[in-house]
Every structure is written in structure tokens, then in C-alpha cells.
Design a protein around this motif. Structure first.
Motif, PDB file in Angstrom:
ATOM      1  N   VAL A 185      -0.781  -0.900  -4.224  1.00 29.11           N
ATOM      2  CA  VAL A 185      -2.176  -0.639  -3.868  1.00 29.11           C
ATOM      3  C   VAL A 185      -2.256   0.833  -3.499  1.00 29.11           C
ATOM      4  CG1 VAL A 185      -4.012  -1.168  -2.229  1.00 29.11           C
ATOM      5  CG2 VAL A 185      -2.495  -2.988  -3.028  1.00 29.11           C
ATOM      6  N   SER A 186      -3.085   1.583  -4.214  1.00 32.35           N
ATOM      7  CA  SER A 186      -3.125   3.019  -3.956  1.00 32.35           C
ATOM      8  C   SER A 186      -4.503   3.572  -4.285  1.00 32.35           C
ATOM      9  CB  SER A 186      -2.049   3.743  -4.786  1.00 32.35           C
ATOM     10  OG  SER A 186      -1.865   5.069  -4.335  1.00 32.35           O
ATOM     11  N   ASP A 233      -0.477  -6.290   5.558  1.00 30.31           N
ATOM     12  CA  ASP A 233      -1.248  -5.165   6.087  1.00 30.31           C
ATOM     13  C   ASP A 233      -0.671  -4.728   7.427  1.00 30.31           C
ATOM     14  OD1 ASP A 233      -3.189  -3.257   6.182  1.00 30.31           O
ATOM     15  OD2 ASP A 233      -4.823  -4.622   6.688  1.00 30.31           O
ATOM     16  N   ARG A 282      -1.429  -8.022   0.185  1.00 33.47           N
ATOM     17  CA  ARG A 282      -0.450  -7.096   0.747  1.00 33.47           C
ATOM     18  C   ARG A 282      -0.255  -7.378   2.239  1.00 33.47           C
ATOM     19  NH1 ARG A 282      -2.424  -2.779   3.688  1.00 33.47           N
ATOM     20  NH2 ARG A 282      -4.587  -2.117   3.393  1.00 33.47           N
ATOM     21  N   ARG A 319       0.831  -1.197   0.000  1.00 33.35           N
ATOM     22  CA  ARG A 319       0.000   0.000   0.000  1.00 33.35           C
ATOM     23  C   ARG A 319       0.870   1.253   0.000  1.00 33.35           C
ATOM     24  NH1 ARG A 319      -5.450   1.320   3.593  1.00 33.35           N
ATOM     25  NH2 ARG A 319      -6.309   2.754   2.060  1.00 33.35           N
ATOM     26  N   GLU A 370      -7.380   0.933  -3.562  1.00 27.50           N
ATOM     27  CA  GLU A 370      -7.924   0.872  -2.209  1.00 27.50           C
ATOM     28  C   GLU A 370      -7.846   2.266  -1.611  1.00 27.50           C
ATOM     29  OE1 GLU A 370      -7.297  -1.285   2.151  1.00 27.50           O
ATOM     30  OE2 GLU A 370      -6.053  -1.895   0.479  1.00 27.50           O
ATOM     31  N   TYR A 383       1.610   1.782   8.813  1.00 29.98           N
ATOM     32  CA  TYR A 383       2.206   1.521   7.502  1.00 29.98           C
ATOM     33  C   TYR A 383       3.688   1.877   7.469  1.00 29.98           C
ATOM     34  CZ  TYR A 383      -2.536   0.726   5.995  1.00 29.98           C
ATOM     35  OH  TYR A 383      -3.804   0.212   5.869  1.00 29.98           O
TER      36      TYR A 383
END
Length: 408
Positions: free
Chosen positions: A28-29, A354, A352, A6, A63, A371
Motif C-alpha cells: 500500500v503506497s 495498521d 494491512r 504500507r 493510500e 509504522y
């Protein structure tokens, strides 16, 4: 699985290059700067793809495309917002995006009382403290009717906890709970939050479920036409908060959603951390039950501090916590094998690592809470190791003839 990472865009203190060095092959963005309910501009989609491509990666998953509160309550401009959501899907499909994650949580996205709680060895982790949350609801927010949502022991403990808090802790608690979507600049003051809660008056759990089903009836056909799988993220944590219903917390919730609009494009984001906060959610069994409709996977682990629902919990290391991660990954690999045998184009499920604990240089980087760079790198390495071992021709499932369910 396809290993993704992410990234919150150029404002993220963990770069796309960092993601590539960590071992991710996809990103993931989302376009967090576009207002909720608006159509995503074609040029902004292309710009984000170019930013990601500059590091040699591709934008694999969106996402998320946020679902507005108007859509969730079916008030105001909700029909326009649905039309805009549909148009955004078309534009993402034209740009080659094939997976879009979203959630249907009222007002608050993931909710934590502490964003950098001290875990073992000095690592920092996100945490949900049940008593702190009750203290916020009862004594800081002072939500009308909140007393009825807590038992007498919880109310007494919350009162004691609130009295023991200094002004800084009270302010931090309000900020943490009132935060908006990850990566967004949104956030709610106490008066704003109380005002938003009023918009859900009269909307119970069944009504909110029906509003989700109505939303899906409109957007799933467009997703199919655009070549996109959409996937609903579970509630985090998976129980009611602030008197608001939550409707994607258990296996039966997902069974209802998938049956309501029974189409392959309508699927699930399988988040082991969100679902794992409930002791009554059997994660390997859920992965097996919904395998064909799992379009995206978040692998993280939480440690429940009490065996009750709701409970206090914290974000543990990826191979620790209460979820049997080996059994979950085995189920996902078995599903990928089935998809390959069926010739499905989506046989490789994007995954991913997380969240993650802040360790080493993460502690001074100041990245988005949950993150960090090194904490997620560690998690991805561990998860990849399990996947590689379970897939190995000598030691893996293929060699032994054992099924995934035999490990869970």
C-alpha cells in the motif's frame, strides 16, 4: 484476505524487502512527493511500481490520493482539483491499480498528542490525550471560540496541564498535532493552522457532507470506468476537532455516504482503530452491515482510557484493546466467502496491519511514527493466525457450520 503493508517510498526506513519478509504479498503506497491537487505523472506511477516489484511484491492499494482543502470547502481551484483527481484515477487504472483509499478530514489527518508514548514493557505507542489536546487548542493555538467546545471540567484540567508543561513539551505537542498526512513533508505552524481554520468558516457538518457527496458524484463514475474501487477512510479520531466538523465517524455517517452515491465502486475503508475510538461504534456489526462495500481493511486496536466521546486512547497491541478482533475477522471472512460464491472479482479484500507499537529494534530504527517494522510484523502474524484458524477445515467456521455473526 490479501495481506498488504504500507510503504512510504524510498524515504521509508522500513523497506519493501522488510515487508516481504514480514509476510506481506502486496504493498500500500502513494506518491507523497506529488503536490496535493496535481495529476500524478505516469512515469512516477511506473517508477513506484518498479520499486515495489524489485522486492517481488505488487502495488495493490493506493493510500492515498489526497483530497485538497479546496475540494472539501468548494473554494479556489476545487473544480480543477477534481478534474485532476479523475485523471489520476484513469492513470492508476491503466497501471492496474484496483483500490484507492482517501479521506475527507478537514485540515488534519490522523491526530495524536504523543507519537511515542511509553506503553507496557517499554514499547512505544501513539496516544491521544483529551486534556493535552484541549490544552493545545485553548492555550497554545488560542483558537477563537474554543472555550465553547469544552465543558468546565475539561477547561480547568487543560489549564492545569498547560501550566505544568515545560517549553519542550509544548513544542512537541504543537509539532505532533500540526503534522500533515503520514508520509508527507507537510506540517502546520500555529499561525498557518489558524489561517486554515478560517477557510472553514460557515462550513458546518451538513455542508461538509454535501461537499463530500458532490465530490463522489464526480469521481465515482470515473472510478467505475477505470476499474477502481474507491474507499473512504474514517475520521481519526472520530469526533470534531478544533471546531471542524468530521463526517465519517459512525455507522450512520457511512450509511449516508454510501446511499448518496449508491454504486459498488463507492465504498469504505474499514479501519478498526479509527472507528474503535468511539464506544458507541459496534465494529463487528458495522463490518456485517457494510460488508459488500468494504474495499480495504485496516486492522489495529485502540484502548479507550475513558468511556466517553471524545476520550483519551492509545494504540494497543493488535489483539488487545477494545475491539473484538476475532469477531471482526470472522465477519470479513464470511463476506469474502459470499463474494466468491457470487463470482466477484474483488472477492479477496486487501488488509494491512495498521500502525503498531515500537518494540525491540524498532526503538532505534526511527521509522515513521506508527509504522515500525517489528511491531507491524507481530501484528500481521497475530492477525494471520486468527484468519487461518477461522478458515481451517477442521476447526473453522466451515467445519462447525457457525455463521460469523454467531461469534460477535
Amino acid at each position: 484476505m490479501r495481506h498488504t503493508w504500507r510503504w512510504f517510498g524510498p524515504i521509508d526506513r522500513v523497506s519493501v524487502t522488510d515487508a516481504a519478509q514480514a509476510g506481506a504479498v502486496g504493498i500500500v503506497s502513494a506518491l507523497h512527493h506529488i503536490p496535493t491537487g496535481a495529476v500524478w505523472p505516469v512515469e512516477e506511477i511506473a517508477r513506484r511500481q518498479a520499486e515495489i516489484a524489485a522486492a517481488g511484491l505488487v502495488w495493490d492499494v493506493v493510500e492515498s490520493v489526497p483530497v485538497s482543502e479546496s475540494i472539501k470547502t468548494q473554494t479556489g481551484d476545487w473544480k480543477t482539483h477534481i478534474a485532476n483527481w479523475q485523471e489520476t484515477l484513469r492513470r492508476l487504472g491503466e497501471a492496474g491499480i484496483r483500490t484507492v483509499c482517501y479521506n475527507f478530514m478537514p485540515i488534519l489527518d490522523w491526530t495524536r498528542t504523543e507519537l511515542r508514548w511509553s506503553a507496557r514493557h517499554g514499547a512505544k505507542a501513539m496516544r491521544f490525550d483529551r486534556i493535552d489536546f484541549a490544552a493545545f487548542d485553548l492555550h497554545l493555538l488560542q483558537r477563537p471560540g474554543a472555550e465553547g467546545d469544552y465543558d468546565s471540567q475539561t477547561r480547568a484540567a487543560a489549564a492545569d496541564r498547560f501550566r505544568a508543561m515545560d517549553d519542550d513539551r509544548r513544542a512537541a505537542l504543537s509539532r505532533n498535532i500540526g503534522a500533515g498526512l503520514p508520509g508527507s513533508a507537510d506540517g502546520y505552524s500555529l499561525p498557518q493552522l489558524l489561517g486554515l481554520l478560517e477557510t472553514y468558516a460557515g462550513i458546518d457538518r451538513q455542508r461538509l457532507k454535501q461537499n463530500l457527496f458532490d465530490f463522489l458524484a464526480e469521481v465515482v463514475p470515473v472510478a467505475e470506468q477505470a476499474g477502481i474501487n474507491i474507499c473512504a477512510h474514517p475520521d481519526d479520531p472520530p469526533w470534531a476537532l478544533l471546531g471542524l466538523p468530521r463526517i465519517l465517524s459512525t455507522a450512520e455517517d457511512y450509511a449516508d455516504m454510501l446511499a448518496a452515491v449508491d454504486h459498488p465502486a463507492n465504498g469504505m475503508t474499514f479501519c478498526t482503530g479509527s472507528l474503535g475510538a468511539r464506544a458507541d461504534n459496534d465494529l463487528p456489526a458495522m463490518a456485517r452491515r457494510f460488508a459488500s462495500r468494504i474495499h480495504f481493511v485496516h486492522l489495529r486496536n485502540v484502548r479507550r482510557e475513558e468511556e466517553r466521546t471524545p476520550c483519551s486512547f492509545f494504540e494497543d497491541e493488535h489483539l488487545e484493546g477494545d475491539t473484538d478482533m476475532v469477531a471482526v475477522i470472522a465477519e470479513l471472512l464470511a463476506e469474502e466467502a459470499r463474494r466468491r460464491a457470487e463470482g466477484r472479482a474483488d472477492h479477496q479484500i486487501p488488509m494491512r496491519p495498521d500502525h503498531g507499537q515500537e518494540i525491540l529494534d524498532d526503538l532505534t530504527r526511527g521509522a515513521q511514527p506508527g509504522y515500525p517494522a517489528i511491531g507491524r510484523l507481530k501484528g500481521l502474524a497475530e492477525l494471520r493466525g486468527i484468519e487461518r484458524a477461522l478458515s481451517h477445515r477442521t476447526f473453522g467456521l466451515a467445519a462447525t457450520g457457525q455463521t460469523a455473526s454467531g461469534l460477535s
